[in-house]
Structure formats: structure tokens, C-alpha cells
Design a protein around this motif. Structure first.
Motif, PDB file in Angstrom:
ATOM      1  N   GLU A 178       8.482 -31.469 -47.499  1.00  0.00           N
ATOM      2  CA  GLU A 178       9.501 -32.299 -48.134  1.00  0.00           C
ATOM      3  C   GLU A 178      10.900 -31.959 -47.646  1.00  0.00           C
ATOM      4  N   PHE A 179      11.112 -30.701 -47.226  1.00  0.00           N
ATOM      5  CA  PHE A 179      12.473 -30.254 -46.950  1.00  0.00           C
ATOM      6  C   PHE A 179      12.753 -29.933 -45.484  1.00  0.00           C
ATOM      7  N   PHE A 180      11.732 -29.724 -44.659  1.00  0.00           N
ATOM      8  CA  PHE A 180      11.992 -29.360 -43.266  1.00  0.00           C
ATOM      9  C   PHE A 180      10.713 -29.477 -42.437  1.00  0.00           C
ATOM     10  N   ASN A 181      10.897 -29.477 -41.105  1.00  0.00           N
ATOM     11  CA  ASN A 181       9.809 -29.347 -40.133  1.00  0.00           C
ATOM     12  C   ASN A 181      10.054 -28.106 -39.298  1.00  0.00           C
ATOM     13  N   LEU A 182       8.990 -27.433 -38.923  1.00  0.00           N
ATOM     14  CA  LEU A 182       9.094 -26.254 -38.071  1.00  0.00           C
ATOM     15  C   LEU A 182       8.157 -26.440 -36.881  1.00  0.00           C
ATOM     16  N   HIS A 183       8.732 -26.470 -35.669  1.00  0.00           N
ATOM     17  CA  HIS A 183       7.939 -26.652 -34.448  1.00  0.00           C
ATOM     18  C   HIS A 183       8.148 -25.444 -33.527  1.00  0.00           C
ATOM     19  N   THR A 184       7.063 -24.909 -32.974  1.00  0.00           N
ATOM     20  CA  THR A 184       7.151 -23.862 -31.964  1.00  0.00           C
ATOM     21  C   THR A 184       6.925 -24.480 -30.587  1.00  0.00           C
ATOM     22  N   SER A 185       7.135 -23.679 -29.538  1.00  0.00           N
ATOM     23  CA  SER A 185       6.881 -24.169 -28.175  1.00  0.00           C
ATOM     24  C   SER A 185       5.441 -24.628 -28.032  1.00  0.00           C
ATOM     25  N   ASN A 186       4.521 -23.917 -28.679  1.00  0.00           N
ATOM     26  CA  ASN A 186       3.101 -24.267 -28.569  1.00  0.00           C
ATOM     27  C   ASN A 186       2.808 -25.622 -29.194  1.00  0.00           C
ATOM     28  N   PHE A 198      11.746 -22.077 -31.175  1.00  0.00           N
ATOM     29  CA  PHE A 198      11.246 -22.914 -32.247  1.00  0.00           C
ATOM     30  C   PHE A 198      12.364 -23.819 -32.725  1.00  0.00           C
ATOM     31  N   ILE A 199      11.960 -24.971 -33.225  1.00  0.00           N
ATOM     32  CA  ILE A 199      12.896 -25.998 -33.658  1.00  0.00           C
ATOM     33  C   ILE A 199      12.715 -26.232 -35.149  1.00  0.00           C
ATOM     34  N   LEU A 200      13.817 -26.157 -35.861  1.00  0.00           N
ATOM     35  CA  LEU A 200      13.834 -26.421 -37.298  1.00  0.00           C
ATOM     36  C   LEU A 200      14.551 -27.744 -37.516  1.00  0.00           C
ATOM     37  N   GLN A 201      13.825 -28.750 -37.976  1.00  0.00           N
ATOM     38  CA  GLN A 201      14.416 -30.054 -38.255  1.00  0.00           C
ATOM     39  C   GLN A 201      14.577 -30.220 -39.758  1.00  0.00           C
ATOM     40  N   ILE A 202      15.770 -30.630 -40.162  1.00  0.00           N
ATOM     41  CA  ILE A 202      16.096 -30.710 -41.587  1.00  0.00           C
ATOM     42  C   ILE A 202      16.603 -32.116 -41.890  1.00  0.00           C
ATOM     43  N   LEU A 260      16.365 -16.615 -39.152  1.00  0.00           N
ATOM     44  CA  LEU A 260      15.532 -17.440 -38.283  1.00  0.00           C
ATOM     45  C   LEU A 260      14.376 -16.631 -37.705  1.00  0.00           C
ATOM     46  N   LYS A 261      14.642 -15.392 -37.316  1.00  0.00           N
ATOM     47  CA  LYS A 261      13.569 -14.522 -36.807  1.00  0.00           C
ATOM     48  C   LYS A 261      12.515 -14.288 -37.878  1.00  0.00           C
TER      49      LYS A 261
END
Length: 280
Positions: free
Chosen positions: A13-21, A91-95, A128-129
Motif C-alpha cells: 500500500e505504501f511502497f515498492n522495493l525492487h532489487t537488481s535481480n 535497489f529502487i524504492l518507489q513511493i 536504506l542498508k
């Protein structure tokens, strides 16, 4: 030059988390190396865990090295390239903007500064780490920890890196127009909406609307509207206990059968099956 609009689907509901993989899997590349220039309404945070990447945004090039991050503000055009090392990791954090609206009780679009010299920059890096480490080494209650870290991260952004709010960012006329058209479609997708109504709203012809939507989103009006409704429905499916019929109607689909058909086309299974197979 025309840049593609990315319609971000959120699994939280609040964010997406994407890694390189996960990006490599999505793009079907063994080693992801490039994301072409695009834009979206979400705030995006890119953190480099290993190697170096180049971000191009608003005509400027930024080299981002290990254990550093860069924030892409809403609607900013950007591309990402791995430099030299194909084994670089990020990694990418989309909000979504609604997250900031929720925590600030303010509907204006926030704008944040990128300031690596700020005393709190390293503290944000540590958060973030921790998010990355927690997400890649699943443990009991790790979901609760990720959410707590995420909201602490948003607090740090707002407390130390907030610049201003803007409800009308500056772009070229064509880019601004397509942004407003897409926002209008997103805001009204849960009701009956026709291409004629959208064209009349912006005082353009039906043919011109179809042409600019296809050029900027690679979708015609009907497919774009379906994608937006499906995005809303997917969020409700994974974040609520609503029935399939309630989700279909709340998302703007005319009936439950049209929702099931659209969902199956994209995810290769029905909404009910998705809930059983992925959320039990």
C-alpha cells in the motif's frame, strides 16, 4: 523528444522495493544494465549497494557509487545505466504520492533535495542498508521491521531533505499536457470514463488524444484505462479483504467478468487463484 510514462503497480500500500535481480527478471536480462528514459508520478529512491551507476535526469548526469543514493522527484524524466561492472547491485524504492499525503495530511506534491553533504545523509544511508538487508534475509517479523524502517526513512526525508511542495511542476507544454491527461484518467478511472469525455475536458480532438496517448504510453485509451483500473484492483486484491466483485466495481470495471478477464490476461490466473497461490 517523447519519454514514456511508467504506470507503477504497487504490491504494498505504501511502497515498492525492487532489487537488481527482480529488475533483471522483469526485463528478462541475465544482468540488468540499463533503464531507458521515462517518468512517473511516484517518488523514486535509487540506492547503490555495489559498483557504480549513472543516472541522467533533467539533462544532468549523476554518478552514484557504492553506499550512496539519489532521489528522483515526482514526474522527473530519468534513465539508469550500470557503469563497467555488470555485477553492480542497486535497489529502487518507489513511493506513491498518496504515502506522503497520508503521513503529512497534505495533498501537495513534495519536492526533496539531494544533498550528500547534509549531516543526516549517512543516517539515511544506514536506514536504506537496513531495509535492503532485511528484505534479502527474511526472518520472523521481517515485514514489520521493513515497514518500520520505511516510515522512519520517510520521516527523515521530510524532516531533513524536504524542499517545498508544488502542485504544478514545470515542463514543456506537451509533457505537461500528457501528465495532466494521465492524472485525470487515473483520478476518474473508478467511474465511467470515455475517450470523448477526456478529449472534451482538455479541449482536444479524439484523434489527437489517441495519438499522444499512444506516443507517450504505448497504449490506446482503452488499454491505458484498463491498465489503470487493473493497477487499482491489484492493490485492493493484495491489501484488502474485499470480495472479487467489490474490487472489480471499486476499480471502475463495469462488471466482475471484465475484471477477471483483464487480470487473467496480465497475470495468467484469476484474481481468486492469485490470492490463494501468492498470499496464503
Amino acid at each position: 523528444m517523447t519519454y514514456k510514462h511508467e504506470l507503477v503497480n504497487y504490491q504494498s500500500e505504501f511502497f515498492n522495493l525492487h532489487t537488481s535481480n527482480t529488475i533483471s527478471q522483469k526485463s528478462k536480462q541475465q544482468h540488468f544494465q540499463f533503464i531507458s528514459a521515462h517518468w512517473h508520478r511516484s517518488i523514486e529512491v535509487i540506492y547503490v549497494n555495489q559498483g557504480t551507476i549513472e543516472i541522467v535526469t533533467n539533462g544532468s548526469k549523476i554518478l552514484l557509487e557504492k553506499e550512496s543514493y539519489y532521489l528522483i522527484n515526482s514526474n522527473n524524466i530519468h534513465s539508469v545505466t550500470f557503469i563497467n561492472n555488470p555485477n553492480s547491485e542497486m535497489f529502487i524504492l518507489q513511493i506513491p504520492l498518496k504515502t506522503f499525503q497520508f503521513v503529512t495530511n497534505n495533498s501537495a506534491v513534495p519536492i526533496f533535495l539531494n544533498d550528500s553533504s547534509h549531516p543526516e545523509y549517512l543516517a539515511v544511508i544506514d536506514i536504506l542498508k537496513s531495509i535492503l538487508e532485511t528484505s534479502t534475509h527474511q526472518a520472523p517479523y521481517s515485514r514489520a521491521k521493513i515497514y518500520s524502517l520505511f516510515f522512519y526513512f520517510t520521516h527523515q526525508l521530510l524532516e531533513h531533505f524536504f524542499f517545498s511542495t508544488e502542485t504544478d511542476l514545470t515542463y514543456t507544454n506537451s509533457q505537461e499536457r500528457i501528465r495532466l491527461i494521465i492524472k485525470f484518467i487515473e483520478d476518474n478511472a473508478d467511474n465511467y470514463l470515455s475517450a470523448t469525455e477526456v478529449a472534451e475536458q482538455f479541449e482536444i480532438s479524439h484523434e489527437y488524444l489517441s495519438r499522444i496517448l499512444k506516443k507517450n504510453t504505448n497504449k490506446n485509451f482503452r488499454d491505458l484505462l484498463k491498465a489503470i483500473r487493473l493497477k487499482t484492483a491489484f492493490n485492493l486484491l493484495v491489501n484488502s479483504s474485499n470480495t472479487i466483485t467489490e474490487i472489480a466495481l471499486d476499480s471502475g470495471f463495469p462488471n466482475v467478468n471484465s475484471f477477471i478477464k483483464a487480470f487473467k490476461e496480465k497475470y495468467s490466473e484469476t484474481p481468486a487463484a492469485y490470492r490463494i497461490n501468492h498470499m496464503s
